[in-house]
Each structure stands twice: as C-alpha cells, then as structure tokens.
Write a protein that holds these residues in place. Structure first.
Motif, PDB file in Angstrom:
ATOM      1  N   ALA A 286      16.203  11.553  19.090  1.00  0.00           N
ATOM      2  CA  ALA A 286      15.992  10.171  19.788  1.00  0.00           C
ATOM      3  C   ALA A 286      16.522  10.499  21.131  1.00  0.00           C
ATOM      4  O   ALA A 286      16.064   9.821  22.138  1.00  0.00           O
ATOM      5  CB  ALA A 286      17.114   9.206  19.102  1.00  0.00           C
ATOM      6  N   ILE A 287      17.500  11.382  21.374  1.00  0.00           N
ATOM      7  CA  ILE A 287      18.087  11.848  22.820  1.00  0.00           C
ATOM      8  C   ILE A 287      16.717  12.592  23.447  1.00  0.00           C
ATOM      9  O   ILE A 287      16.583  12.033  24.630  1.00  0.00           O
ATOM     10  CB  ILE A 287      18.982  12.930  22.578  1.00  0.00           C
ATOM     11  N   THR A 288      16.038  13.439  22.780  1.00  0.00           N
ATOM     12  CA  THR A 288      14.791  13.990  23.346  1.00  0.00           C
ATOM     13  C   THR A 288      13.727  12.889  23.784  1.00  0.00           C
ATOM     14  O   THR A 288      13.462  12.929  24.724  1.00  0.00           O
ATOM     15  CB  THR A 288      14.157  14.861  22.441  1.00  0.00           C
ATOM     16  N   ALA A 289      13.650  11.841  23.035  1.00  0.00           N
ATOM     17  CA  ALA A 289      12.656  10.831  23.266  1.00  0.00           C
ATOM     18  C   ALA A 289      13.251   9.910  24.389  1.00  0.00           C
ATOM     19  O   ALA A 289      12.432   9.659  25.394  1.00  0.00           O
ATOM     20  CB  ALA A 289      12.677   9.766  21.941  1.00  0.00           C
ATOM     21  N   LEU A 290      14.465   9.551  24.556  1.00  0.00           N
ATOM     22  CA  LEU A 290      14.873   8.785  25.476  1.00  0.00           C
ATOM     23  C   LEU A 290      15.087   9.626  27.003  1.00  0.00           C
ATOM     24  O   LEU A 290      14.791   8.994  27.808  1.00  0.00           O
ATOM     25  CB  LEU A 290      16.369   8.209  25.110  1.00  0.00           C
ATOM     26  N   THR A 291      15.379  10.888  26.966  1.00  0.00           N
ATOM     27  CA  THR A 291      15.721  11.544  28.024  1.00  0.00           C
ATOM     28  C   THR A 291      14.317  12.372  28.489  1.00  0.00           C
ATOM     29  O   THR A 291      14.305  12.787  29.683  1.00  0.00           O
ATOM     30  CB  THR A 291      16.730  12.415  27.868  1.00  0.00           C
ATOM     31  N   GLY A 292      13.382  12.576  27.698  1.00  0.00           N
ATOM     32  CA  GLY A 292      12.463  13.488  27.931  1.00  0.00           C
ATOM     33  C   GLY A 292      11.173  13.004  28.709  1.00  0.00           C
ATOM     34  O   GLY A 292      11.473  11.495  29.176  1.00  0.00           O
TER      35      GLY A 292
END
Ligand SMILES: Cc1ncc(COP(=O)(O)O)c(C=O)c1O
Length: 393
Positions: A286-292
C-alpha cells in the motif's frame, strides 16, 4: 443451522432488511444454468489487475520474517505517513500521521466499526437513501436509529441539508456522505462540503465522509474534493479513503481513515478490541501504491473513460435516459415508463442476458433507476449496448 439454532439469532441479525438482490441472484443463477452468455454489469469490483509494481512489493515484503508477526493496531508509521503525504499532495490537507490517520482492513471495516465508537443505543444517524448499505446496517448494529436523507435527481443526488428538520439536526450524532457516490455516481462540489461542515458545526454532528471513489474520475473539472479540505472540517469530520478502487486492490483489504483525532482515535479504540491490523506485507504494498509512480492511476481512469463512452454514449444514442457519470465506475439508467427498477432489471437479465442492479437495493428512494458498472471490457459493453438497443421496451 438447525431451526432451533436459527431461532437463537440475535435480534440485530433478524432485523436486517431482506436481501434485495436475492431475486436478481435467483434469475442470474437460472440463466447461468441454461448456459446463457451473461454480461455482468452488476458487480462493483474492478476487473483490471493490481499494478505490477504493487504486486512485486507484496512478494518482496512477504519474504521478510519481520512482517510475519502481529501488525500494530493503528497501522505502520510509514503507511500513516504515506497516507498523510497523499492527502497533502492530493488535497493540500495536513494530517498528523500519529493521531489523525488509522489503517483499515478495507474501508468497509472502518465504516462498519465507526458507529460502535460513537453511536449509543437510540442515537440518531443520518444516512443517504439510496446509499452503500453498510452505513445503515452498522448504525443498527450499534443500536442507533437511521434517519434517511433522500437523494434526488433534481438535487444532483446531494442531500438537501436545509430540508432536515431542526429537531432532527439537533438530535443527529453522525451524517454519512459519499461522493463520488455509489450507486448514483453523483459528485459533490467543494461548496457542498463547505455547507455541510457549516451545518455540522452548527448542530454538532459528526461528518463521516466515504471517499472510496476519490480517484476514479473522468476529467480534471470533476476531480473529487475531500471534505477535509474545508476550513474547520478537522473539528467535525472523518474521511474514509480506500486503495481498493484507485489501485484495483479490492481483494487486498487495505484502506485508512483520517481527520479529527478524537474520531480517528475512537475508531482505533474499537479496532484494538476486535482486530489485529493489516498484514504488514500488504501495508508495504500500500505504501508503494501511494508513494510510487501514479501513471497506473491515470491509465485506469483512461480505461474507464473509454468504457464510459462505449456504454453511456451507446445507450444514450439508443434513446435510453442515461445519467452519464463524471466519476466512479457506475452509471444509472432511468427505468423506461411503466417499469419499476426490479422489473427493468429482471427484463434486462431475462431477455438481454445483462445483469444490472436495481437501485432500490440501496434504499427505497433508489426507485426509478438501475445501476450498471464499467467493470467489464469495452467489447462486452459494446455487446451490452447492442443487446439493449434491440430490446423492445
Ligand atoms: C461507497 C463504498 N464505500 C466503501 C466501499 C468498500 O470498499 P473497501 O472495503 O474495499 O475499501 C465500497 C465498495 O464497494 C463502496 O462502494
């Protein structure tokens, strides 16, 4: 369950409204048994895959033993920071990740648990009609009473706050809103949220905003606002944001709630007592999704935009009264004269082999429409248009 055990069902379960989609499910099963080539536009679940870089991060993180233990209740600090950074860049809303963000096992989980923190038996909760059924059910599970707020086409499917009687407003504990809206696909302008926050502050009502479709929109002018971007909203509001629709992650169960720290904290307190958080490898994804890279989100919008042209453009040209959406992946069609929503849905299923949802399943005020989704490939939507065009109505 034997009949004697079913008689022991709790009152709150017995009082659940009848499952209004049961009739459609029955008709659907009958058609499937006959081998019909059904086009299912009933399900609001993206058919597009989760972006590969998000899947890759889950795979990587799942191999790390440190992620195999109980997660923290409120969500990893890094996820809450990513959520706050997202609200900052998307809506210029400043959130304290420590106190104003809590991770959820999908926004449905948070929406369902929120009333347990703020609704006492007998409390009044304002729920749009039609709406996502969880607001009303969760209110009742907490012992609250539901006061429906009709959403009407002539008001752009926005609740008429001025029409809420003063005694109801004074008594209300929570008002639920959801834009872009399921099932109507309506969007709310920022001015609506400004009015809502002023109204909520006047009557001391909690604003619970479900922004699950915030990033599914078709043009920049329709870019959905957040209630939290209104001055003073942080005194009265909580917002539910889901990764499900933005990143095609419905099966992953990850979302967050944010806003007023007491509202977020109250929800967090319920959660510490009933669940143990989101698998950390999913939080990493989820972090990757939001920050990528957000190109995947722009691509998703483009796919739905093309599908919308095929379905809504095609059906409008064929003479249907289509409420072409500016956001979300839903579209409503008004029933042809003489049909109820259920009759129209049944006719489409039996004669055109197209599954749609009668909007009455979301509340009595949904009568007059059926809801279609854009969660099918453009070729299938084109086929649906052809079949509906040939249907003598
Ligand atoms: C309006 C609305 N809110 C919330 C949800 C729940 O989404 P999730 O639990 O996947 O975050 C849905 C799902 O269909 C929805 O339509």
């Amino acid at each position: 369950m034997t009949s004697s055990m079913s008689s022991r069902l709790a009152q709150r379960i017995r009082e659940l409204p009848p499952y209004l989609f049961a009739r459609i499910d029955e008709l659907k099963q009958a058609q499937l048994a006959r081998g019909a080539d059904l086009i299912d536009l009933g399900i609001g679940d993206p058919d597009l895959p989760t972006p590969p870089h998000v899947v890759a991060e889950l795979q990587r993180a799942a191999l790390e033993g440190r992620h195999h233990r109980y997660p923290s209740y409120q969500g990893m600090a890094e996820l809450r920071r990513a959520a706050a950074a997202y609200y900052k860049s998307r809506w210029d809303v400043t959130l304290d990740p420590a106190r104003e963000v809590v991770a959820l096992i999908g926004s449905k989980e948070g929406i369902a648990h929120f009333p347990l923190a703020f609704v006492d038996p007998g409390d009044l909760v304002l729920v749009p009609d039609p709406s996502y059924p969880v607001y009303a059910v969760a209110t009742r599970f907490a012992g609250g009473r539901v006061h429906p707020l009709p959403l009407q086409r002539l008001n752009g499917f926005l609740p008429d706050l001025e029409a809420i009687p003063v005694e109801v407003a004074r008594e209300a504990k929570i008002i639920w809103v959801n834009y872009p809206n399921n099932p109507t696909a309506a969007t709310a302008p920022l001015s609506f949220y400004e009015e809502l926050v002023a109204w909520a502050r006047e009557y001391d009502v909690i604003v619970a905003s479900d922004n699950a479709y915030a990033d599914v929109y078709f043009d920049e002018e329709s870019r959905p606002p957040s209630v939290l971007s209104v001055a003073g909203a942080s005194d009265v509001a909580i917002e539910f944001y889901s990764l499900s629709k933005t990143y095609n992650m419905t099966g992953w169960r990850v979302a967050f709630a944010c806003g007023n720290p007491d509202l977020v904290g109250g929800l967090g307190k319920v959660k510490t007592n009933v669940d143990s958080g989101v698998f950390e490898a999913v939080q990493r994804a989820a972090i990757t999704a939001l920050t990528g890279d957000q190109t995947c989100v722009a691509d998703m919008r483009e796919v739905y935009r093309q599908r919308r042209e095929v379905l809504c453009g095609g059906l409008t040209a064929a003479g249907f009264d289509v409420l072409t959406p500016r956001a979300s992946f839903f579209a409503m069609i008004a029933n042809p004269p003489g049909y109820s929503s259920m009759e129209f849905a049944a006719r489409l299923l039996e004669e055109a082999h197209i599954v749609v949802t009668p909007t009455t399943g979301f509340g009595a005020a949904g009568e007059g429409f059926v809801r279609l989704t854009l969660c099918a490939p453009a070729e299938r939507l084109a086929e649906a248009v052809q079949r509906m065009t040939k249907l003598p109505l």
